[in-house]
Design a protein around this motif. Structure first.
Motif, mmCIF file in Angstrom:
data_model
loop_
_atom_site.group_PDB
_atom_site.id
_atom_site.type_symbol
_atom_site.label_atom_id
_atom_site.label_comp_id
_atom_site.label_asym_id
_atom_site.label_seq_id
_atom_site.Cartn_x
_atom_site.Cartn_y
_atom_site.Cartn_z
ATOM 1 N N PRO A 154 25.974 21.021 -11.014
ATOM 2 C CA PRO A 154 25.918 21.808 -9.770
ATOM 3 C C PRO A 154 24.776 22.819 -9.750
ATOM 4 O O PRO A 154 24.963 23.988 -9.401
ATOM 5 C CB PRO A 154 27.284 22.507 -9.763
ATOM 6 C CG PRO A 154 27.605 22.697 -11.204
ATOM 7 C CD PRO A 154 27.010 21.520 -11.931
ATOM 8 N N TYR A 155 23.576 22.370 -10.107
ATOM 9 C CA TYR A 155 22.419 23.247 -10.212
ATOM 10 C C TYR A 155 21.281 22.734 -9.326
ATOM 11 O O TYR A 155 20.972 21.530 -9.322
ATOM 12 C CB TYR A 155 21.923 23.319 -11.658
ATOM 13 C CG TYR A 155 22.948 23.822 -12.633
ATOM 14 C CD1 TYR A 155 23.069 25.180 -12.923
ATOM 15 C CD2 TYR A 155 23.807 22.931 -13.276
ATOM 16 C CE1 TYR A 155 24.014 25.641 -13.822
ATOM 17 C CE2 TYR A 155 24.755 23.378 -14.177
ATOM 18 C CZ TYR A 155 24.861 24.732 -14.447
ATOM 19 O OH TYR A 155 25.799 25.180 -15.325
ATOM 20 N N GLY A 156 20.628 23.655 -8.654
ATOM 21 C CA GLY A 156 19.546 23.276 -7.766
ATOM 22 C C GLY A 156 18.408 22.569 -8.470
ATOM 23 O O GLY A 156 17.850 21.594 -7.951
ATOM 24 N N SER A 157 18.017 23.039 -9.657
ATOM 25 C CA SER A 157 16.890 22.433 -10.359
ATOM 26 C C SER A 157 17.133 20.957 -10.636
ATOM 27 O O SER A 157 16.210 20.138 -10.573
ATOM 28 C CB SER A 157 16.622 23.160 -11.679
ATOM 29 O OG SER A 157 16.012 24.403 -11.461
ATOM 30 N N TYR A 158 18.369 20.609 -10.946
ATOM 31 C CA TYR A 158 18.675 19.217 -11.270
ATOM 32 C C TYR A 158 18.409 18.310 -10.069
ATOM 33 O O TYR A 158 17.840 17.225 -10.210
ATOM 34 C CB TYR A 158 20.125 19.083 -11.720
ATOM 35 C CG TYR A 158 20.511 17.669 -12.075
ATOM 36 C CD1 TYR A 158 20.162 17.128 -13.306
ATOM 37 C CD2 TYR A 158 21.193 16.864 -11.166
ATOM 38 C CE1 TYR A 158 20.491 15.822 -13.621
ATOM 39 C CE2 TYR A 158 21.526 15.555 -11.474
ATOM 40 C CZ TYR A 158 21.170 15.041 -12.710
ATOM 41 O OH TYR A 158 21.483 13.741 -13.016
ATOM 42 N N PHE A 159 18.796 18.757 -8.883
ATOM 43 C CA PHE A 159 18.626 17.926 -7.695
ATOM 44 C C PHE A 159 17.207 17.993 -7.134
ATOM 45 O O PHE A 159 16.730 17.029 -6.530
ATOM 46 C CB PHE A 159 19.643 18.319 -6.624
ATOM 47 C CG PHE A 159 21.040 17.881 -6.966
ATOM 48 C CD1 PHE A 159 21.457 16.584 -6.712
ATOM 49 C CD2 PHE A 159 21.915 18.756 -7.572
ATOM 50 C CE1 PHE A 159 22.734 16.169 -7.047
ATOM 51 C CE2 PHE A 159 23.194 18.348 -7.910
ATOM 52 C CZ PHE A 159 23.611 17.047 -7.652
ATOM 53 N N LEU A 160 16.534 19.095 -7.334
ATOM 54 C CA LEU A 160 15.197 19.256 -6.774
ATOM 55 C C LEU A 160 14.095 18.754 -7.707
ATOM 56 O O LEU A 160 13.043 18.315 -7.242
ATOM 57 C CB LEU A 160 14.948 20.721 -6.442
ATOM 58 C CG LEU A 160 15.822 21.318 -5.330
ATOM 59 C CD1 LEU A 160 15.629 22.820 -5.242
ATOM 60 C CD2 LEU A 160 15.508 20.655 -3.995
ATOM 61 N N ALA A 161 14.328 18.832 -9.016
ATOM 62 C CA ALA A 161 13.290 18.463 -9.977
ATOM 63 C C ALA A 161 13.723 17.372 -10.947
ATOM 64 O O ALA A 161 12.892 16.827 -11.667
ATOM 65 C CB ALA A 161 12.839 19.695 -10.764
#
Length: 206
Positions: free
Chosen positions: A91-98
């Motif tokens: 549930p982390y933004g970096s995982y989905f964005l990068a």
């Protein structure tokens, strides 16, 4: 998060938004405890707006909470978000964005938080791009008592850069998990709320 004084002004639509961000942050951060289950069993029986876009997902969330126990919710949360190896859902933004944890999106988020005068509580294990943290920031930008920070323009900017960019992908990832029951409802409510917020900011920018 530190430096977050919350306003106690009379109930308003803005406070309702802030409270919904806070509730969703709580549900994404950890499994609900007995106190939260009791609130759902006796207090939250009405949809936010009868016939509105949030009505069906809200009712599904209420039903999911009423059909779940503390033990089963804890087991589901662990199955989805906690693992000795690789969790089913990050549930982390970096995982989905990068595609990876602790990447450039997290660095940019930290820069933007610093500009708002917000810092991470060192006692918190999760990084700032966890969905619960991001939603708590939105809650503060709506209901905080510092008008220089907690205002509509800051909400719009933060939402566009750090919520709208990835949260629906997270909800899709939860939907794909066979183990998701309660959090399928949490994801459904989250997705619908993000859509409503995006539409509101669209109108603001028109």
């Amino acid at each position: 998060m530190t430096n977050t004084s919350i306003s106690t002004e009379p109930f308003s639509e803005e406070i309702a938004r802030a409270e919904l961000y806070g509730l969703l942050a709580r549900l994404w951060f950890a499994p609900p405890d007995e106190a939260l289950f009791k609130q759902f069993s006796v207090a939250v029986t009405q949809a936010p707006e009868a016939g509105g876009y949030l009505e069906a997902p809200w009712q599904a969330l209420v039903a999911g909470m009423r059909e779940t126990t503390v033990e089963s919710a804890s087991q589901e949360f662990a199955a989805l978000f906690q693992s000795v190896g690789k969790p089913e859902v990050f549930p982390y933004g970096s995982y989905f964005l990068a595609g990876f944890m602790n990447e450039k999106p997290l660095a940019q988020l930290r820069t933007d938080l610093a500009a708002l005068g917000l810092t991470r509580d060192d006692a918190q294990f999760e990084t700032e791009d966890h969905i619960a943290y991001v939603f708590e920031v939105m809650r503060y930008l709506i209901a905080g008592d510092d008008a220089g920070v907690s205002n509509l323009e800051q909400q719009r900017r933060f939402f566009r850069n750090h919520v709208q960019t990835w949260v629906e992908q997270l909800c899709d990832a939860v939907d794909e998990q066979p183990a998701a029951q309660l959090w399928r409802a949490v994801a459904g409510m989250t997705r619908a709320f993000v859509v409503v917020e995006a539409q509101a900011f669209d109108l603001l920018e028109a």
